[in-house]
Design a protein around this motif. Structure first.
Motif, PDB file in Angstrom:
ATOM      1  N   ARG A   1       5.708 -12.890  -3.485  1.00  0.00           N
ATOM      2  CA  ARG A   1       4.740 -11.804  -3.306  1.00  0.00           C
ATOM      3  C   ARG A   1       3.826 -12.077  -2.118  1.00  0.00           C
ATOM      4  O   ARG A   1       3.523 -11.168  -1.341  1.00  0.00           O
ATOM      5  CB  ARG A   1       3.929 -11.632  -4.588  1.00  0.00           C
ATOM      6  CG  ARG A   1       2.985 -10.455  -4.549  1.00  0.00           C
ATOM      7  CD  ARG A   1       2.456 -10.091  -5.925  1.00  0.00           C
ATOM      8  NE  ARG A   1       1.844 -11.198  -6.613  1.00  0.00           N
ATOM      9  CZ  ARG A   1       2.374 -11.835  -7.661  1.00  0.00           C
ATOM     10  NH1 ARG A   1       3.525 -11.448  -8.153  1.00  0.00           N
ATOM     11  NH2 ARG A   1       1.750 -12.846  -8.232  1.00  0.00           N
TER      12      ARG A   1
ATOM     13  N   ASN B   1       5.848 -11.393   0.998  1.00  0.00           N
ATOM     14  CA  ASN B   1       5.945  -9.950   1.263  1.00  0.00           C
ATOM     15  C   ASN B   1       4.625  -9.379   1.758  1.00  0.00           C
ATOM     16  O   ASN B   1       4.597  -8.521   2.649  1.00  0.00           O
ATOM     17  CB  ASN B   1       6.373  -9.221  -0.019  1.00  0.00           C
ATOM     18  CG  ASN B   1       7.787  -9.588  -0.455  1.00  0.00           C
ATOM     19  OD1 ASN B   1       8.619  -9.954   0.378  1.00  0.00           O
ATOM     20  ND2 ASN B   1       8.061  -9.511  -1.758  1.00  0.00           N
ATOM     21  N   ARG B   2       3.526  -9.868   1.185  1.00  0.00           N
ATOM     22  CA  ARG B   2       2.229  -9.389   1.629  1.00  0.00           C
ATOM     23  C   ARG B   2       1.972  -9.796   3.079  1.00  0.00           C
ATOM     24  O   ARG B   2       1.459  -9.001   3.882  1.00  0.00           O
ATOM     25  CB  ARG B   2       1.133  -9.945   0.722  1.00  0.00           C
ATOM     26  CG  ARG B   2      -0.235  -9.318   0.959  1.00  0.00           C
ATOM     27  CD  ARG B   2      -1.301  -9.932   0.090  1.00  0.00           C
ATOM     28  NE  ARG B   2      -1.018  -9.763  -1.314  1.00  0.00           N
ATOM     29  CZ  ARG B   2      -0.712 -10.741  -2.164  1.00  0.00           C
ATOM     30  NH1 ARG B   2      -0.643 -11.985  -1.720  1.00  0.00           N
ATOM     31  NH2 ARG B   2      -0.478 -10.507  -3.435  1.00  0.00           N
ATOM     32  N   ASP B   3       2.335 -11.038   3.430  1.00  0.00           N
ATOM     33  CA  ASP B   3       2.165 -11.468   4.825  1.00  0.00           C
ATOM     34  C   ASP B   3       3.050 -10.651   5.761  1.00  0.00           C
ATOM     35  O   ASP B   3       2.634 -10.300   6.879  1.00  0.00           O
ATOM     36  CB  ASP B   3       2.499 -12.956   4.960  1.00  0.00           C
ATOM     37  CG  ASP B   3       1.513 -13.829   4.186  1.00  0.00           C
ATOM     38  OD1 ASP B   3       0.391 -13.343   3.924  1.00  0.00           O
ATOM     39  OD2 ASP B   3       1.866 -14.969   3.852  1.00  0.00           O
ATOM     40  N   ARG B   4       4.278 -10.344   5.288  1.00  0.00           N
ATOM     41  CA  ARG B   4       5.172  -9.545   6.125  1.00  0.00           C
ATOM     42  C   ARG B   4       4.613  -8.134   6.334  1.00  0.00           C
ATOM     43  O   ARG B   4       4.628  -7.603   7.454  1.00  0.00           O
ATOM     44  CB  ARG B   4       6.550  -9.483   5.475  1.00  0.00           C
ATOM     45  CG  ARG B   4       7.633  -8.902   6.398  1.00  0.00           C
ATOM     46  CD  ARG B   4       8.971  -8.832   5.690  1.00  0.00           C
ATOM     47  NE  ARG B   4       9.447 -10.132   5.250  1.00  0.00           N
ATOM     48  CZ  ARG B   4       9.522 -10.519   3.972  1.00  0.00           C
ATOM     49  NH1 ARG B   4       9.168  -9.691   3.023  1.00  0.00           N
ATOM     50  NH2 ARG B   4       9.953 -11.725   3.652  1.00  0.00           N
ATOM     51  N   ASP B   5       4.101  -7.556   5.255  1.00  0.00           N
ATOM     52  CA  ASP B   5       3.495  -6.228   5.402  1.00  0.00           C
ATOM     53  C   ASP B   5       2.270  -6.271   6.301  1.00  0.00           C
ATOM     54  O   ASP B   5       2.048  -5.369   7.128  1.00  0.00           O
ATOM     55  CB  ASP B   5       3.112  -5.679   4.024  1.00  0.00           C
ATOM     56  CG  ASP B   5       4.321  -5.430   3.133  1.00  0.00           C
ATOM     57  OD1 ASP B   5       5.422  -5.285   3.706  1.00  0.00           O
ATOM     58  OD2 ASP B   5       4.166  -5.400   1.904  1.00  0.00           O
ATOM     59  N   ARG B   6       1.477  -7.330   6.155  1.00  0.00           N
ATOM     60  CA  ARG B   6       0.279  -7.449   6.996  1.00  0.00           C
ATOM     61  C   ARG B   6       0.669  -7.613   8.460  1.00  0.00           C
ATOM     62  O   ARG B   6       0.041  -7.029   9.356  1.00  0.00           O
ATOM     63  CB  ARG B   6      -0.551  -8.643   6.540  1.00  0.00           C
ATOM     64  CG  ARG B   6      -1.937  -8.687   7.168  1.00  0.00           C
ATOM     65  CD  ARG B   6      -2.722  -9.899   6.706  1.00  0.00           C
ATOM     66  NE  ARG B   6      -2.974  -9.842   5.285  1.00  0.00           N
ATOM     67  CZ  ARG B   6      -2.455 -10.653   4.390  1.00  0.00           C
ATOM     68  NH1 ARG B   6      -1.621 -11.610   4.783  1.00  0.00           N
ATOM     69  NH2 ARG B   6      -2.754 -10.567   3.110  1.00  0.00           N
ATOM     70  N   GLU B   7       1.761  -8.377   8.729  1.00  0.00           N
ATOM     71  CA  GLU B   7       2.221  -8.543  10.107  1.00  0.00           C
ATOM     72  C   GLU B   7       2.755  -7.221  10.661  1.00  0.00           C
ATOM     73  O   GLU B   7       2.517  -6.873  11.826  1.00  0.00           O
ATOM     74  CB  GLU B   7       3.322  -9.616  10.159  1.00  0.00           C
ATOM     75  CG  GLU B   7       3.820  -9.938  11.549  1.00  0.00           C
ATOM     76  CD  GLU B   7       2.764 -10.635  12.383  1.00  0.00           C
ATOM     77  OE1 GLU B   7       2.887 -10.641  13.618  1.00  0.00           O
ATOM     78  OE2 GLU B   7       1.810 -11.178  11.804  1.00  0.00           O
ATOM     79  N   ARG B   8       3.472  -6.456   9.799  1.00  0.00           N
ATOM     80  CA  ARG B   8       3.979  -5.170  10.242  1.00  0.00           C
ATOM     81  C   ARG B   8       2.841  -4.210  10.571  1.00  0.00           C
ATOM     82  O   ARG B   8       2.868  -3.511  11.591  1.00  0.00           O
ATOM     83  CB  ARG B   8       4.867  -4.577   9.153  1.00  0.00           C
ATOM     84  CG  ARG B   8       5.643  -3.336   9.612  1.00  0.00           C
ATOM     85  CD  ARG B   8       6.457  -2.752   8.479  1.00  0.00           C
ATOM     86  NE  ARG B   8       7.419  -3.712   7.948  1.00  0.00           N
ATOM     87  CZ  ARG B   8       7.346  -4.251   6.737  1.00  0.00           C
ATOM     88  NH1 ARG B   8       6.357  -3.928   5.931  1.00  0.00           N
ATOM     89  NH2 ARG B   8       8.252  -5.123   6.328  1.00  0.00           N
ATOM     90  N   HIS B   9       1.838  -4.206   9.728  1.00  0.00           N
ATOM     91  CA  HIS B   9       0.689  -3.346  10.005  1.00  0.00           C
ATOM     92  C   HIS B   9      -0.045  -3.793  11.259  1.00  0.00           C
ATOM     93  O   HIS B   9      -0.543  -2.957  12.034  1.00  0.00           O
ATOM     94  CB  HIS B   9      -0.262  -3.348   8.808  1.00  0.00           C
ATOM     95  CG  HIS B   9       0.250  -2.576   7.629  1.00  0.00           C
ATOM     96  ND1 HIS B   9       0.535  -1.227   7.682  1.00  0.00           N
ATOM     97  CD2 HIS B   9       0.542  -2.966   6.351  1.00  0.00           C
ATOM     98  CE1 HIS B   9       0.979  -0.817   6.500  1.00  0.00           C
ATOM     99  NE2 HIS B   9       1.000  -1.853   5.674  1.00  0.00           N
ATOM    100  N   ARG B  10      -0.134  -5.112  11.463  1.00  0.00           N
ATOM    101  CA  ARG B  10      -0.827  -5.602  12.658  1.00  0.00           C
ATOM    102  C   ARG B  10      -0.068  -5.191  13.920  1.00  0.00           C
ATOM    103  O   ARG B  10      -0.674  -4.746  14.912  1.00  0.00           O
ATOM    104  CB  ARG B  10      -0.948  -7.121  12.597  1.00  0.00           C
ATOM    105  CG  ARG B  10      -1.815  -7.709  13.705  1.00  0.00           C
ATOM    106  CD  ARG B  10      -1.845  -9.214  13.612  1.00  0.00           C
ATOM    107  NE  ARG B  10      -0.530  -9.786  13.811  1.00  0.00           N
ATOM    108  CZ  ARG B  10       0.030  -9.982  14.984  1.00  0.00           C
ATOM    109  NH1 ARG B  10      -0.607  -9.632  16.096  1.00  0.00           N
ATOM    110  NH2 ARG B  10       1.227 -10.509  15.075  1.00  0.00           N
TER     111      ARG B  10
ATOM    112  N   ARG C   1       1.915  -2.624  14.182  1.00  0.00           N
ATOM    113  CA  ARG C   1       1.736  -1.185  14.334  1.00  0.00           C
ATOM    114  C   ARG C   1       0.366  -0.856  14.929  1.00  0.00           C
ATOM    115  O   ARG C   1       0.240   0.015  15.799  1.00  0.00           O
ATOM    116  CB  ARG C   1       1.894  -0.524  12.967  1.00  0.00           C
ATOM    117  CG  ARG C   1       1.921   1.009  13.011  1.00  0.00           C
ATOM    118  CD  ARG C   1       2.034   1.555  11.607  1.00  0.00           C
ATOM    119  NE  ARG C   1       3.213   0.996  10.919  1.00  0.00           N
ATOM    120  CZ  ARG C   1       3.381   1.031   9.602  1.00  0.00           C
ATOM    121  NH1 ARG C   1       2.451   1.576   8.844  1.00  0.00           N
ATOM    122  NH2 ARG C   1       4.465   0.506   9.059  1.00  0.00           N
TER     123      ARG C   1
END
Length: 388
Positions: free
Chosen positions: A262, A265-274, A276
C-alpha cells in the motif's frame, strides 16, 4: 493537587504510574463527575468499598467518551499505588467478581511477567458472568475467564494500551515458569483410570489363571506413565502455542507486506501526481512566456505606431506652420505699399525728413551746449582731447 501521583509511589516501567493510562483518557477521567465526587481522598482501605459497588467493566463510552467507574478506580489505584499484598487479596476475592477483575487489570498494568502469569492464570477457572459496557453505551455479557484471556493475549483492553509481555512458551523454555497444569487434567486421569479398570480380564480356560497380557503395574511404572503423559501434554500445548505464534507472525508478515504494498502504491500515485503537476506547471510557464512575448510584441508595435504617428503629426504640424508663415509673409505685403508696376511706392518727402530729423536730434550732441563747453575746458586743463 488531587490528580497528582503519591510522592511515595515508585515508577512503573520507567515512567509515572498514571502515564500507563493514555493522556486523552486520563484527562477525560479527571473531568468526570465520578472522579471528582467518589474518588477524591480515597486510600487503599476505602478503595475496597468503592470497588465492591461496581456493577460493570469497560473503558470509555458515548459521543464525548465518558469514562466508566471501573476505569476511574483503576486510575486511582495507579495514583495511590497500593501494596502488592492488597492487590493479591483483590485477585483472590471470590465473593465480589468485579473486585477480582479490578485487581487483575491493575496487576496486568503494573506487575512483572512472572506475577502476571502466576496470579492471572488461575482465574481461567472462574466462569462467572460479568457485564461489560461497549463504546456505544450498551452492555454485553461476558465472563471472568474471557476478560482474563483478553488481558493475557491482547494488547488493548478497556481503552488502555497494555504493556507488552513475553509469550508463555518463551518463559517456559528459559525456565522462568513451570509448564502450566490444567485444573481438568486430574479429571482426565481419573476417567482414564476408570476406563482401564473397566476392561475385562482374559482368563485361561483350563487353568483358570489370568492371561499374561494383563499384568499389574508397579508404582514406578505408574510414575513413568504419568511423567510421559505430562510430557506429551506439555509438548502438545507448547506445539499449539508455537503454531499460534507462527500463525500470528505469518499474519503479521502478511499485514506488513500489505502495508508495504500500500505504501508503494501510494508513493507511485504521489510520483504520478507530482509528474502531472510538473507537466502542468511547465505548460503553464510556457503559456505564460508566450503571453509575455506576445505582450512585448504588442507593446513594441504600439510604441512603433505611436512614434510613427508622432512623427507624422510633427511633419503635418511643420507643414501647417510653414503654410501659415508663408501666408503671413504673403499677407504682410499689402497692395498699399506697392506701386502700379509692382514696385515699392515712394513715401512723401515730408515724412522722410521727419524720420531723419528725429534720430539726429536724439543722438548727436550740440557743440554750443554749456555743459559740453565746460567739459572741454576741464579736459583741456587735464591735457585731454576735447569732445567731438
Amino acid at each position: 493537587m488531587a490528580n497528582r501521583t503519591d510522592p511515595l509511589a515508585k515508577s512503573i516501567h520507567g515512567t509515572n504510574p498514571q502515564n500507563l493510562i493514555e493522556k486523552i483518557v486520563r484527562s477525560k477521567i479527571y473531568q468526570s463527575i465520578y472522579w471528582k465526587e467518589q474518588c477524591f481522598g480515597l486510600t487503599a482501605e476505602t478503595l475496597v468499598d468503592k470497588a465492591m459497588e461496581l456493577d460493570h467493566t469497560g473503558g470509555t463510552y458515548g459521543g464525548n467518551r465518558k469514562p466508566t467507574p471501573f476505569l476511574c478506580l483503576a486510575l486511582k489505584m495507579l495514583q495511590i499505588q497500593p501494596d502488592k499484598d492488597i492487590v493479591v487479596e483483590f485477585i483472590k476475592n471470590e465473593d465480589y467478581k468485579y473486585v477480582r477483575v479490578l485487581g487483575a487489570f491493575y496487576l496486568r498494568l503494573t506487575g512483572t511477567v512472572a506475577d502476571v502469569y502466576q496470579y492471572l492464570e488461575p482465574l481461567y477457572n472462574d466462569y462467572r458472568k460479568i457485564r461489560h459496557k461497549l463504546s456505544d453505551g450498551k452492555f454485553t455479557c461476558t465472563h471472568v475467564d474471557e476478560f482474563i484471556d483478553e488481558l493475557l493475549t491482547k494488547d488493548y483492553s478497556c481503552d488502555t494500551a497494555l504493556p507488552r509481555i513475553q509469550k508463555r512458551w518463551v518463559l517456559e523454555a528459559s525456565g522462568t515458569l513451570e509448564p502450566r497444569r490444567s485444573a481438568l487434567e486430574d479429571d482426565f486421569e481419573e476417567e482414564e483410570e476408570d476406563k482401564e479398570d473397566e476392561q475385562p480380564m482374559e482368563i485361561d480356560e483350563p487353568n483358570g489363571r489370568e492371561n499374561d497380557n494383563y499384568r499389574g503395574r508397579s508404582p514406578a511404572k505408574e510414575r513413568d506413565r504419568d511423567r510421559d503423559r505430562d510430557r506429551k501434554y506439555d509438548r502438545h500445548h507448547r506445539d499449539r502455542d508455537y503454531e499460534r505464534e507462527r500463525d500470528y507472525d505469518r499474519d503479521y508478515g502478511r499485514g506488513w507486506d500489505r502495508d508495504r504494498e500500500r505504501d508503494r502504491n501510494r508513493d507511485r500515485d504521489r510520483e504520478r501526481h507530482r509528474l502531472r503537476d510538473d507537466d502542468y506547471n511547465r505548460d503553464k510557464d510556457r503559456e505564460r512566456g508566450r503571453d509575455g512575448r506576445e505582450r512585448e510584441r504588442r507593446d513594441r508595435d504600439r510604441g512603433r505606431h505611436r512614434s510613427r504617428s508622432r512623427s507624422r503629426d510633427r511633419r503635418e504640424r511643420d507643414r501647417e506652420e510653414g503654410e501659415y508663415r508663408r501666408r503671413r509673409d504673403r499677407g504682410s505685403a499689402s497692395p498699399r505699399g506697392r506701386g502700379e508696376d509692382g514696385g515699392q511706392r515712394e513715401e512723401p518727402k515730408r515724412k522722410k525728413e521727419k524720420k531723419e530729423k528725429k534720430p539726429e536730434g536724439k543722438n548727436v550732441p550740440d557743440p554750443n551746449d554749456p555743459e559740453i563747453i565746460e567739459m572741454n575746458k576741464l579736459r583741456a586743463k587735464l591735457g585731454l582731447k576735447p569732445l567731438k
